[in-house]
Design a protein around this motif. Structure first.
Motif, PDB file in Angstrom:
ATOM      1  N   HIS A   5       0.958  -1.306   0.157  1.00  0.00           N
ATOM      2  CA  HIS A   5       0.071  -0.042  -0.030  1.00  0.00           C
ATOM      3  C   HIS A   5       1.025   1.383   0.104  1.00  0.00           C
ATOM      4  O   HIS A   5       2.130   1.105   0.349  1.00  0.00           O
ATOM      5  N   PRO A   6       0.495   2.190  -0.470  1.00  0.00           N
ATOM      6  CA  PRO A   6       1.207   3.637   0.040  1.00  0.00           C
ATOM      7  C   PRO A   6       1.172   3.643   1.585  1.00  0.00           C
ATOM      8  O   PRO A   6       0.508   3.341   2.096  1.00  0.00           O
ATOM      9  N   HIS A  30      -4.843   3.767  -6.826  1.00  0.00           N
ATOM     10  CA  HIS A  30      -4.655   2.648  -5.907  1.00  0.00           C
ATOM     11  C   HIS A  30      -6.027   2.447  -4.846  1.00  0.00           C
ATOM     12  O   HIS A  30      -6.414   1.302  -4.802  1.00  0.00           O
ATOM     13  N   CYS A  34      -8.363  -0.666  -3.647  1.00  0.00           N
ATOM     14  CA  CYS A  34      -8.095  -1.085  -2.316  1.00  0.00           C
ATOM     15  C   CYS A  34      -8.992  -0.431  -1.219  1.00  0.00           C
ATOM     16  O   CYS A  34      -8.711   0.582  -0.805  1.00  0.00           O
ATOM     17  N   CYS A  37      -7.351   0.751   2.036  1.00  0.00           N
ATOM     18  CA  CYS A  37      -6.681   2.309   2.130  1.00  0.00           C
ATOM     19  C   CYS A  37      -7.884   3.372   1.973  1.00  0.00           C
ATOM     20  O   CYS A  37      -7.943   4.516   2.403  1.00  0.00           O
TER      21      CYS A  37
HETATM   22 ZN   LIG Z   1      -4.185  -0.068   0.151  1.00  0.00          ZN
END
Ligand SMILES: [Zn+2]
Length: 217
Positions: A5-6, A30, A34, A37
């Motif tokens: 993930h970021p 993203h 996701c 997130c």
């Molecule tokens: Zn993520």
């Protein structure tokens, strides 16, 4: 399900609306893939909204958060569904935030091919950053390299590995300028990635200042 993930700093910066456009595009893409997130960013935004209730009207009129929320309005529910064969996918390979940046189809981009690697610029290059799509043939190694800014890579199709792990659709790989790495694309299909090279993250603006203490916990 994404496993890479970021960073929390990136999600905070995104929620605060203080991110450069290339990185915001990478994070938004993203988020489309996701749910984990997405929830985190939504929580930061709620927190910022509560903090701002006690602030001046000038702060409340800031459109940063509104812009962020607009970007989040179109999460791609279908993103987790199994992918149809490549030929039938067309631009559906691209999550919604990215599709807006690619007029026409992926194939209509101005690809520059070198060996097993093709690159196409997505946004005009600026001093600090480049934004491009990369299409890497199966089992192709990207020559070892380092970079001036940090390098952020989001996988859209296929996958690749480097010494830090294995990355597939939705995963974000972050390489800082000191890191020399040599990613190798998976066997099977082409690995298509969004790659952003950017200067280090900076926290600017009133909402970012409200949120940045969260990083010091
Ligand atoms: Zn993520």
């Amino acid at each position: 399900m994404s496993h890479h993930h970021p960073s929390e700093e990136m999600l905070l910066s995104y929620a605060a609306g203080s991110m450069s456009e290339p990185l915001a595009l990478l994070v938004a893409t993203h988020l489309a893939l996701c749910p984990q997130c997405r929830h985190e960013v939504a929580a930061y935004e709620m927190l910022a909204g509560e903090e701002l209730e006690d602030q001046s009207p000038a702060l409340l009129s800031s459109d940063s958060l509104v812009r962020v929320l607009d970007r989040l309005d179109a999460p791609e529910a279908a993103a987790e569904a199994p992918q149809p064969p490549l030929a039938a996918q067309g631009d559906l390979r691209l999550p919604r935030p990215l599709r807006d940046y690619v007029a026409g189809s992926l194939d209509s981009l101005d690809w520059h091919q070198r060996g097993g690697i093709a690159e196409a610029s997505l946004l005009p290059e600026r001093d600090d950053f480049k934004t491009r799509l990369m299409r890497i043939r199966p089992k192709t190694a990207i020559p070892e390299h380092s970079h001036h800014g940090s390098e952020y890579t989001l996988v859209l199709t296929g996958g690749f590995s480097d010494h830090t792990g294995h990355f597939v659709r939705g995963d974000v790989a972050i390489a800082d300028p000191a890191v020399q790495h040599r990613p190798i694309a998976d066997a099977g299909e082409d690995c298509i990635c969004l790659a952003v090279t950017d200067a280090p993250l900076r926290f600017t603006g009133p909402i970012a200042r409200l949120l940045s203490p969260l990083l010091q916990r």
